[in-house]
Scaffold this motif. Sequence first.
Motif, PDB file in Angstrom:
ATOM      1  N   HIS A 137      64.687  57.138 132.630  1.00  0.00           N
ATOM      2  CA  HIS A 137      64.387  56.233 133.743  1.00  0.00           C
ATOM      3  C   HIS A 137      63.857  57.041 134.921  1.00  0.00           C
ATOM      4  CE1 HIS A 137      65.112  53.437 137.110  1.00  0.00           C
ATOM      5  NE2 HIS A 137      64.988  52.498 136.205  1.00  0.00           N
ATOM      6  N   GLU A 138      62.948  56.440 135.672  1.00  0.00           N
ATOM      7  CA  GLU A 138      62.276  57.128 136.776  1.00  0.00           C
ATOM      8  C   GLU A 138      63.265  57.740 137.773  1.00  0.00           C
ATOM      9  OE1 GLU A 138      59.501  55.072 139.765  1.00  0.00           O
ATOM     10  OE2 GLU A 138      58.235  55.476 138.016  1.00  0.00           O
ATOM     11  N   ASP A 139      64.256  56.969 138.205  1.00  0.00           N
ATOM     12  CA  ASP A 139      65.234  57.472 139.179  1.00  0.00           C
ATOM     13  C   ASP A 139      66.035  58.640 138.615  1.00  0.00           C
ATOM     14  OD1 ASP A 139      64.409  55.607 141.022  1.00  0.00           O
ATOM     15  OD2 ASP A 139      66.001  54.177 140.556  1.00  0.00           O
ATOM     16  N   ASP A 140      66.363  58.557 137.323  1.00  0.00           N
ATOM     17  CA  ASP A 140      67.101  59.652 136.679  1.00  0.00           C
ATOM     18  C   ASP A 140      66.249  60.916 136.601  1.00  0.00           C
ATOM     19  OD1 ASP A 140      69.189  57.899 136.343  1.00  0.00           O
ATOM     20  OD2 ASP A 140      68.734  57.438 134.253  1.00  0.00           O
ATOM     21  N   LEU A 141      64.964  60.740 136.315  1.00  0.00           N
ATOM     22  CA  LEU A 141      64.051  61.877 136.269  1.00  0.00           C
ATOM     23  C   LEU A 141      63.971  62.556 137.634  1.00  0.00           C
ATOM     24  CD1 LEU A 141      61.831  63.609 134.915  1.00  0.00           C
ATOM     25  CD2 LEU A 141      60.191  61.849 135.614  1.00  0.00           C
TER      26      LEU A 141
END
Length: 445
Positions: A137-141
């Motif tokens: 997920h973008e936020d996790d990245l």
Amino acid sequence: MSSYSRVIHHATSILCSNKGSLALQQLHRKVFQRVEITEDDFWYIVKKCSRFVAVRNRERTDEWGTDCVIVAKTSLRLCKNYTKQDCRDCQELHLCKYFVYGNCRFGKGRKQCKFSHDVRSEHNYTLLRECTLHELHEDDLFLLLLQNDPTLLPEVCSHYNKGSGPHGACTFRDSCTKVHMCMHFVHDDCMFGPKCKRQHVIDQHGRRMLEERGLSGDIINDLPFVYQNLYRLNTPTTPYTAKEHELVSSPVVKKEDRKEICLHFIRKNCRFQDQCIRVHFNLPYKWEVFDGNGWIRLHHTEDIERAFCDPRNTHSPGSRPVDFLTMTQESDPVRRLSTVSSVTKPAHYILTTEWLWYYKGDHENWIEFGRPDDKQRTTSLSSRELEEAYLADRSAEVTIMKGHRNYYLSFQDMYQRNPKHNTKRRVRRRPRFISIMEVENKTAP
């Protein structure tokens, strides 16, 4: 055992959504909710995968995993030259830094940001795919990038941690551009805990300073833990080996755990027969897939090997290709067995595995170390010398010269870095191909 790639992906996602780190026992419990995997198998994957770093907790207990913190790691970085419009082909992400911070003012207004907000652009997706981060997920990245790249965040103020005043010995006080936070908290060894007179959270001054730099409120709230993980990842630690010793250091080698092919059996003269501690196979390489119950031989072994030996390839041919980057076939783990590395035996030993080392050139080509590039420049170290250094210490970083420039090659990340321009080139270690016919000719009586 469940698929390695599924376990690695779920564990990475869980870590990033839990501020970048978790105790081993907690992480296993959360992964187990999605993928059934034993404690021993999970610990084996965590220790062997470069995505994770295991560090000790300060307060140890005897319960399995509670004395060990797992931190998510990546070698991927934002390209520093991208925003200067001075980057062509590199191995780093082309993204707006403020987009990663979660607060790009152009991305929210009518005026479009001139730098990319697309993590799935052709350039970025290729890199994420190679690092097996494309499903994250973008936020996790973004959290993963922040806790691995120390250049993305301001430093913790060392002067704040000296002296007795509310700002310590920092003469800039409220105008300081560094974070005022307890350094012992960052190092995870503050003996005062919540009673400490120094900050264990981001105070109002720090919040205003960080917001001015473009960081969003959600990221600022997580920063104390991000700084802890930054310290864990960038500080040499004693490897956590208590459980590993129990799992992989046993003198009894199980048949399914044997990975070295017997040189004597290939030459048809192994005197140990069924008691041999090495794998008996008629080739110096063997490709296997885990079907849920055990390791079984893959068909078309020679075709897979031929493709793997070419550093340009990331997949084998066929309708069910092997992914050489994740070592999987669809969702099933794949492994390659081989004879011992040629550098460990005298030259007269036949059918040892000759490993060759390559770096990515300027034109999507791969150049072997020690061989001339298109400008007739050669590296100071050859494949054989790199192989010897790699077998001596697989986590080492070696210095290489090409022309008048120094480079650093990290065995752990498999990148060659230019310290002057802070650019990186991907490195690959692949064997020299030997066909079935060649093996038969070499072993003929």
